[in-house]
Design a protein around this motif. Structure first.
Motif: not given
Length: 357
Positions: A158-175
């Protein structure tokens, strides 16, 4: 393992929020496909988020929007997935640690950099004290979170479950990743990415949230999401064999794959390129590459199933040649999704549109 998607919300490099359909594509040749941010004040009190970095705010907003669109007061559980979490806060904390010689430091960046920061914020927002979990499994993160959610639903239907998926890109991580040859040295337009013959791909980021349930909606058609399998490492022949098996047994109307234009990994989709009866599309020119990009593929598949057919504007995403154009325009009710993250972390999903009965 399968469940129904009651609602889904996506912040990406496309105009995917708050509408769950791409009316107009945003195509460019930038090195990083940054997500388009909303007006946060429309969803959260400005004072409550003034010290949060952009990716946490983005994920919080998509979570709130998904809960609202599902017509529920609050979720019964929160399960999130990320490859790197809040890179901005992690980098700030480490830089402060270096510059201040490990003396008195502002704890805000450290607190926000922890992987479970998002779940805590959502829990506070909805005053929850229920099940909460976080998965940081690189390219398998989203699949792991969905697996946990479906297992939990089998215990509490009977549950409603919230799923989140996320990621970001920064200049340093890109480098850093650029030095590891993750990205293309010769930038190309989005519509040329899949035909590229060079190494690397385009960096991306995004935040996707969805509500999963075992309860079928009696009024609206719902999308059913099924998890078919995940492997950390696998040979090209084994992947091809599995995909052929899924194609022959499930008979999808459309195949979505995560090919990112990196010539080093084109053989993983060689079997799909030889398929001439089913359109095979890649969503990576729209979203860019990141650890939880398969969640954007799920959102994209959900959008197509709700519409029922493919628009002509998606023609440049096709990696195979179908026998006739009508194959591209036929009604779509079943979608097979395959993704891998730079030759590792292979995942396969199957989505169907269940009519109201």
């Amino acid at each position: 393992m399968k469940a129904y998607i009651k609602s889904i919300s996506c912040l990406s490099a496309q105009n995917s929020f708050p509408n769950n359909e791409l009316d107009m594509l945003i195509l460019n040749s930038t090195a990083i496909k940054h997500a388009i941010e909303p007006n946060y004040k429309d969803y959260v009190n400005a004072g409550n988020i003034r010290r949060l970095n952009r990716i946490i705010k983005m994920a919080l907003v998509t979570a709130i929007d998904a809960v609202s669109c599902a017509n529920i007061l609050k979720p019964d559980a929160i399960i999130s997935a990320t490859g790197k979490g809040s890179l901005t806060d992690t980098e700030k904390f480490l830089m402060n640690l270096f510059e201040d010689h490990e003396r008195l430091l502002n704890p805000v960046n450290f607190i926000n950099a922890t992987y479970n920061a998002l779940n805590g914020l959502i829990g506070v927002h909805y005053q929850l004290s229920s099940y909460c979990n976080m998965y940081v499994h690189r390219g398998l993160s989203c699949y792991s979170a969905l697996s946990d959610a479906i297992l939990l639903l089998n215990e509490e239907p009977s549950q409603n479950i919230l799923i989140n998926a996320y990621d970001e890109m920064t200049p340093d991580h890109y480098f850093i990743k650029n030095r590891l040859e993750y990205w293309k040295s010769d930038l190309c337009e989005d519509h040329e990415l899949l035909n590229s013959t060079s190494q690397g791909t385009r960096a991306g980021e995004g935040a996707i949230s969805m509500i999963l349930s075992l309860n079928k909606d009696a009024v609206n058609n719902q999308v059913c999401l099924e998890l078919l399998g995940a492997k950390n490492k696998s040979s090209i022949s084994a992947i091809s064999k599995d995909l052929l098996t899924f194609i022959h047994t499930l008979k999808p109307d459309l195949i979505l794959c995560g090919y990112n234009g990196d010539i080093r990994f084109k053989d993983y989709v060689s079997t799909l390129k030889e398929e001439h009866n089913i359109p095979v599309l890649s969503w990576k020119p729209l979203s860019g590459e990141f650890e939880t990009a398969d969640s954007f593929g799920i959102w994209f598949g959900h959008s197509i199933l709700k519409k029922g057919f493919l628009d002509d504007k998606y023609t440049f995403l096709q990696i195979n040649q179908t026998k006739s154009q009508p194959e591209f325009k036929k009604k779509i009710e079943r979608i097979l999704i395959y993704n891998h993250f730079f030759g590792k972390d292979h995942v396969v999903y199957f989505m169907t549109l269940d009519s109201k009965k």
